[in-house]
Design an enzyme around this catalytic site. Structure first.
Site, PDB file in Angstrom:
ATOM      1  N   GLN A   1      -8.740   0.856  -4.031  1.00  0.00           N
ATOM      2  CA  GLN A   1      -9.345   1.811  -3.097  1.00  0.00           C
ATOM      3  C   GLN A   1     -10.465   2.612  -3.794  1.00  0.00           C
ATOM      4  O   GLN A   1     -10.308   3.779  -4.118  1.00  0.00           O
ATOM      5  CB  GLN A   1      -8.283   2.748  -2.522  1.00  0.00           C
ATOM      6  CG  GLN A   1      -7.204   2.026  -1.730  1.00  0.00           C
ATOM      7  CD  GLN A   1      -6.189   2.984  -1.126  1.00  0.00           C
ATOM      8  OE1 GLN A   1      -6.546   4.036  -0.593  1.00  0.00           O
ATOM      9  NE2 GLN A   1      -4.913   2.625  -1.193  1.00  0.00           N
TER      10      GLN A   1
ATOM     11  N   ASP B   1       0.815  -1.214   0.000  1.00  0.00           N
ATOM     12  CA  ASP B   1       0.000   0.000   0.000  1.00  0.00           C
ATOM     13  C   ASP B   1       0.854   1.272   0.000  1.00  0.00           C
ATOM     14  O   ASP B   1       0.532   2.250   0.667  1.00  0.00           O
ATOM     15  CB  ASP B   1      -0.948  -0.006   1.215  1.00  0.00           C
ATOM     16  CG  ASP B   1      -1.959   1.134   1.170  1.00  0.00           C
ATOM     17  OD1 ASP B   1      -2.285   1.595   0.066  1.00  0.00           O
ATOM     18  OD2 ASP B   1      -2.400   1.572   2.244  1.00  0.00           O
ATOM     19  N   TYR B   2       1.947   1.259  -0.751  1.00  0.00           N
ATOM     20  CA  TYR B   2       2.697   2.505  -0.924  1.00  0.00           C
ATOM     21  C   TYR B   2       1.861   3.480  -1.744  1.00  0.00           C
ATOM     22  O   TYR B   2       1.256   3.110  -2.755  1.00  0.00           O
ATOM     23  CB  TYR B   2       4.029   2.242  -1.634  1.00  0.00           C
ATOM     24  CG  TYR B   2       5.108   1.738  -0.712  1.00  0.00           C
ATOM     25  CD1 TYR B   2       5.761   2.607   0.164  1.00  0.00           C
ATOM     26  CD2 TYR B   2       5.476   0.394  -0.714  1.00  0.00           C
ATOM     27  CE1 TYR B   2       6.752   2.145   1.013  1.00  0.00           C
ATOM     28  CE2 TYR B   2       6.471  -0.073   0.128  1.00  0.00           C
ATOM     29  CZ  TYR B   2       7.106   0.807   0.988  1.00  0.00           C
ATOM     30  OH  TYR B   2       8.084   0.346   1.834  1.00  0.00           O
ATOM     31  N   GLU B   3       1.839   4.742  -1.311  1.00  0.00           N
ATOM     32  CA  GLU B   3       1.001   5.749  -1.961  1.00  0.00           C
ATOM     33  C   GLU B   3       1.777   6.973  -2.428  1.00  0.00           C
ATOM     34  O   GLU B   3       1.239   7.815  -3.141  1.00  0.00           O
ATOM     35  CB  GLU B   3      -0.126   6.164  -1.008  1.00  0.00           C
ATOM     36  CG  GLU B   3      -0.975   4.977  -0.552  1.00  0.00           C
ATOM     37  CD  GLU B   3      -2.203   5.379   0.248  1.00  0.00           C
ATOM     38  OE1 GLU B   3      -2.435   6.595   0.421  1.00  0.00           O
ATOM     39  OE2 GLU B   3      -2.942   4.468   0.692  1.00  0.00           O
ATOM     40  N   HIS B   4       3.050   7.076  -2.022  1.00  0.00           N
ATOM     41  CA  HIS B   4       3.882   8.227  -2.396  1.00  0.00           C
ATOM     42  C   HIS B   4       5.253   7.715  -2.831  1.00  0.00           C
ATOM     43  O   HIS B   4       5.795   6.774  -2.239  1.00  0.00           O
ATOM     44  CB  HIS B   4       4.029   9.193  -1.217  1.00  0.00           C
ATOM     45  CG  HIS B   4       2.717   9.597  -0.613  1.00  0.00           C
ATOM     46  ND1 HIS B   4       1.859  10.495  -1.213  1.00  0.00           N
ATOM     47  CD2 HIS B   4       2.107   9.200   0.531  1.00  0.00           C
ATOM     48  CE1 HIS B   4       0.784  10.641  -0.460  1.00  0.00           C
ATOM     49  NE2 HIS B   4       0.904   9.861   0.593  1.00  0.00           N
TER      50      HIS B   4
END
Length: 305
Positions: A215, A152-155
């Site tokens: 998501q 769940d890396y988002e950046h």
């Protein structure tokens, strides 16, 4: 001779019929997943209702390759625990799994932030990040007796398009080969930079990824059923061949909310044999908002029937 010819024709007809029918065989799944522990709202595994007639995954959020909340700095794959360990300890993992044979527990890596700072994917190199990740995550997984991993890396700091897919792909490959995990998932959302990284990962290592925790609650508040169905079709095409799970945020603050048609959309997908599972962000919010986990119960009942 005529009997043998009749037998041959009949056999061919049956085989053709089976081949014709195979594409429309059920692909629905009784899988429910819920993130837990990220918001430190004192939620326990035992607070969440568990339907015995489905597959249930708790996802501990998060393990992050950063130093600490008080002084956050990336560590190049040396993961530390950032979930509520007071209420979600190794002994509590063992307890909930012993009480419910249908429960598995995973950890999610990355997440949105560390304290007030964004949690960036910041590897020094592919080899060093993978090596550090295997060592640190193996320790956590064994300590907690976990079953799977969620990405769940988002950046992202690194602009090299090959770094993320190679780091994550090699990590999942080695963890599965070593028998550390039995399943892996990814948690992308509809953002150009985020999608570019996850789709590159999917293109190369999609065969190792068991679930796509997309998501859908990342879309605008007020999303309606028709829009949701279109979003689902688009993401199913993007992650072609994958088990794309539908999702909602438990307080209904974004995306298609449970009160405004989420379960209607799920029923449509179920009728179309496309309901691969449901996941929720998150148990912490459900408890803190005093929601009584009613939407979790409704989700599991729909999956069980």
């Amino acid at each position: 001779m005529e009997i043998n010819k009749l037998f041959l024709i009949t056999t061919l007809f049956i085989l053709q019929s089976q081949l014709f029918l195979s594409p429309i065989q059920s692909s629905n799944s009784g899988l429910f997943r819920e993130y837990i522990g990220a918001l430190f709202n004192n939620v326990k595994f035992s607070d969440v209702p568990i339907n015995p007639n489905i597959d249930f995954h708790f996802i501990l959020a998060f393990a992050i390759d950063y130093t600490s909340i008080s002084s956050p700095s990336p560590t190049n794959g040396q993961f530390n625990i950032f979930w509520d360990t007071d209420n979600l300890s190794p002994s509590q993992v063992s307890s909930i799994k012993n009480q419910h044979s249908n429960v598995k527990v995973a950890l999610s890596i990355g997440g949105d932030s560390v304290g007030d700072s964004k949690a960036y994917f910041s590897p020094t190199s592919v080899d060093s990040w993978v090596s550090n990740s295997i060592t640190s995550l193996t320790q956590i997984i064994k300590q907690y007796n976990l079953d799977g991993i969620d990405i769940d890396y988002e950046h992202f700091n690194n602009t090299d398009p090959n770094t993320f897919p190679e780091c994550i792909g090699q990590l999942i490959t080695k963890m599965k080969e070593n028998g550390l995990i039995s399943f892996a998932s990814i948690a992308p959302f509809d953002d150009d930079q985020v999608q570019s990284h996850y789709l590159a990962l999917w293109k190369t290592y999609g065969n190792l990824i068991d679930y796509v925790n997309f998501q859908f609650y990342g879309y605008d508040q007020g999303t309606n059923v028709s829009q949701f169905m279109a979003y689902f079709e688009t993401q199913s095409s993007n992650y072609n061949g994958g088990k794309v799970l539908v999702s909602f945020i438990s307080d209904g603050s974004r995306g298609l909310s449970p009160e405004n048609g989420f379960f209607s959309a799920c029923s449509r997908l179920k009728d179309q044999q496309e309901l691969h599972g449901i996941f929720v962000w998150c148990a912490d919010t459900s408890k803190a908002k005093g929601l009584g986990f009613g939407y979790e119960k409704q989700s599991q009942a729909l999956l069980a029937n």
